[in-house]
Motif scaffolding. Structure first.
Motif, mmCIF file in Angstrom:
data_model
loop_
_atom_site.group_PDB
_atom_site.id
_atom_site.type_symbol
_atom_site.label_atom_id
_atom_site.label_comp_id
_atom_site.label_asym_id
_atom_site.label_seq_id
_atom_site.Cartn_x
_atom_site.Cartn_y
_atom_site.Cartn_z
ATOM 1 N N LEU A 41 52.521 49.513 38.751
ATOM 2 C CA LEU A 41 52.035 50.649 39.530
ATOM 3 C C LEU A 41 49.639 50.656 39.332
ATOM 4 N N LEU A 42 49.405 50.689 38.377
ATOM 5 C CA LEU A 42 47.948 50.609 38.016
ATOM 6 C C LEU A 42 47.390 49.378 39.418
ATOM 7 N N ALA A 43 47.482 47.938 38.485
ATOM 8 C CA ALA A 43 47.158 46.777 40.186
ATOM 9 C C ALA A 43 48.026 47.410 41.327
ATOM 10 N N ALA A 44 48.588 48.068 42.071
ATOM 11 C CA ALA A 44 48.728 47.794 43.148
ATOM 12 C C ALA A 44 47.887 49.158 43.892
ATOM 13 N N HIS A 45 47.356 49.812 42.771
ATOM 14 C CA HIS A 45 46.061 50.557 42.723
ATOM 15 C C HIS A 45 44.865 50.412 43.347
ATOM 16 N N SER A 51 43.270 40.584 47.759
ATOM 17 C CA SER A 51 44.247 40.209 46.746
ATOM 18 C C SER A 51 45.250 39.897 48.635
ATOM 19 N N ARG A 52 46.129 38.910 47.748
ATOM 20 C CA ARG A 52 47.172 38.034 48.745
ATOM 21 C C ARG A 52 47.976 39.524 48.944
ATOM 22 N N PHE A 53 47.968 40.657 48.281
ATOM 23 C CA PHE A 53 48.960 41.357 48.919
ATOM 24 C C PHE A 53 48.400 42.921 49.612
ATOM 25 N N GLY A 54 46.671 42.875 49.483
ATOM 26 C CA GLY A 54 45.796 43.458 50.742
ATOM 27 C C GLY A 54 46.537 44.732 50.042
ATOM 28 N N THR A 58 52.711 47.812 47.306
ATOM 29 C CA THR A 58 53.703 48.845 46.666
ATOM 30 C C THR A 58 54.475 47.684 45.760
ATOM 31 N N LEU A 59 54.990 48.040 44.970
ATOM 32 C CA LEU A 59 55.810 47.852 43.738
ATOM 33 C C LEU A 59 57.016 46.671 44.493
ATOM 34 N N SER A 60 57.290 46.851 45.905
ATOM 35 C CA SER A 60 57.763 45.843 45.969
ATOM 36 C C SER A 60 57.565 44.529 46.363
ATOM 37 N N HIS A 61 55.864 44.018 47.184
ATOM 38 C CA HIS A 61 55.719 43.232 47.657
ATOM 39 C C HIS A 61 55.285 42.538 46.338
ATOM 40 N N TYR A 408 48.239 39.587 40.435
ATOM 41 C CA TYR A 408 48.737 40.657 41.390
ATOM 42 C C TYR A 408 47.229 41.553 42.102
ATOM 43 N N ALA A 409 47.151 42.099 41.525
ATOM 44 C CA ALA A 409 45.720 43.245 41.489
ATOM 45 C C ALA A 409 44.851 42.077 42.549
ATOM 46 N N LEU A 410 44.442 40.900 42.073
ATOM 47 C CA LEU A 410 43.694 40.588 42.557
ATOM 48 C C LEU A 410 43.513 38.746 43.026
#
Length: 418
Positions: A41-45, A51-54, A58-61, A408-410
């Motif tokens: 959750l912290l990484a998503a924030h 990041s690859r995930f933008g 979210t956790l789902s990503h 994940y975050a980066l």
């Protein structure tokens, strides 16, 4: 006062130790998963536009990110009958690098779960994959405890299982990767060899082989183990039945290990389809890769590549690689805590390291590929100091956050691929 604290502490310790192992490991595993979820959750924030995930990660990503996409594609489309090619005419990355058991099992389980209203944004395959990873991760921790319990006291084996559950790569217990399931089959297989219960291995070896690459390492392990059993037969009798089991299981592991290459070649009409697919990933690291697989060449190339990137020169890389090999051999042969784990764990570790040396090119996924060495957590947990064990646990959590933050975050550059 100190005496009173000890008196109060002892009943709590006895109550904890008195719990069934499955419950103790379950409590620790669930606690570890809550911590990992907090990290995710912290990484998503913290995920940004780079990041690859933008920025809206979210956790789902994360659960469905990176290699999970390939397993999902296997479940959705199967395997290509015609290999995709790059603009230069070389085989491109494709599904043949990913084994089918996890992918199709997640699809099979996900349908009923999604129909029951479970899964949300994950979709049917995603909730199936997450469920398998979580459950298989817990069972792998429990079987690891059983593997180590033959040689260690309950407290040490429990600490080792906790290090495994909360280790730097334990995020893989709750994303759509096949690692959890493979580790379950592996731990169960090692336990069967320890107990001489060879019958289960006729099922476990194919499950391992079609869940994730690595069963050829188990074939090597069975071969070396058979030699050891022969030379130690005066200490432990070796019957004809056991000899036949070891030979048959070793042959089965070899057959399963190479069967995927044969199947890929048969479906695509290209006998080198599987190796060409695997080497497609190596080309993303070494641009001038010839596309020819040579055993043990990956680490030599990797030593030159990485030490060149770091400005230290290829020669330094070769020296470090040789010293690393000598150091690992010495660790498995002579380190007292490792020796205390028993010959089966040590022979498996040696076999798997030789397998990695033969087939792998060292890159950021190396840490993930070291997970099958997790029985060695028993050696890490062996020193009985509570301060030491808590410090190791803290380092595990720090390493876990570092991994999640970077991957994940980066995660977006060539060295940030889990």
């Amino acid at each position: 006062m100190a005496e009173r604290r000890l008196t109060l502490k002892a009943p709590a310790d006895r109550r904890w130790a008195g719990l069934p192992a499955a419950l103790r490991i379950g409590i620790l595993y669930v606690a570890a998963r809550f911590v990992t979820t907090g990290f995710l959750l912290l990484a998503a924030h913290l995920a940004g536009p780079g990041s690859r995930f933008g920025e809206d990660a979210t956790l789902s990503h994360f659960i469905l990110g990176w290699d999970a996409q390939w397993y999902w594609l296997v479940a959705l489309e199967g395997y290509p009958s015609q290999l995709p090619l790059t603009d230069t005419g070389q085989v491109a990355e494709n599904q043949w690098a990913f084994m089918p058991v996890f992918a199709y099992l997640a699809q099979l389980l996900g349908g009923p779960l999604r129909a029951a209203g479970i899964g949300g944004s994950l979709g049917p395959w995603g909730i199936g994959a997450l469920t398998i990873s979580l459950v298989a991760g817990y069972l792998a921790c429990l079987v690891l405890y059983r593997v180590l319990r033959d040689r260690q006291d309950a407290a040490t084996a429990t600490w080792a299982a906790l290090f495994f559950a909360a280790g730097p790569l334990s995020v893989l217990f709750q994303v759509g990767y096949a690692e959890s399931l493979f580790l379950l089959w592996l731990m169960f297989s090692l336990w069967c060899v320890q107990r001489r219960r060879y019958g289960w291995l006729y099922l476990l070896i194919p499950l391992m082989g079609y869940t994730r690459p690595g069963v050829l390492a188990f074939a090597l392990f069975l071969g070396i183990y058979g030699v050891w059993r022969w030379f130690s037969r005066r200490r432990e009798p070796l019957g004809a039945g056991e000899v036949l089991h070891i030979l048959a299981l070793g042959a089965l592991a070899v057959l399963v290990g190479f069967s995927w290459q044969v199947l890929a070649g048969w479906v695509t009409g290209d006998s080198g389809a599987y190796l060409a697919t695997e080497l497609a990933w190596r080309r993303s690291w070494i641009r001038d890769s010839t596309g020819v697989f040579v055993p043990f060449d990956g680490w030599i190339q990797g030593a030159a590549f990485w030490f060149g990137v770091w400005g230290l020169g290829a020669g330094t890389g070769y020296v470090v690689l040789a010293l690393l090999g000598i150091g690992l051999a010495g660790l498995l042969l002579f380190e007292p805590h490792v020796k205390s784990l028993g010959v089966e764990v040590r022979l498996w570790a040696a076999s798997y390291l030789l397998y990695l040396l033969a087939v792998f090119f060292p890159q950021s996924s190396l840490f993930r590929l070291l997970l099958p060495l997790s029985p060695l957590w028993g050696a890490v947990a062996a020193p009985r100091s509570t301060v030491y064990r808590v410090s190791v646990l803290a380092l595990c959590l720090i390493g876990q956050w570092w991994w999640i933050h970077n991957m994940y975050a980066l995660g977006n550059t060539y060295w940030q691929i889990p």
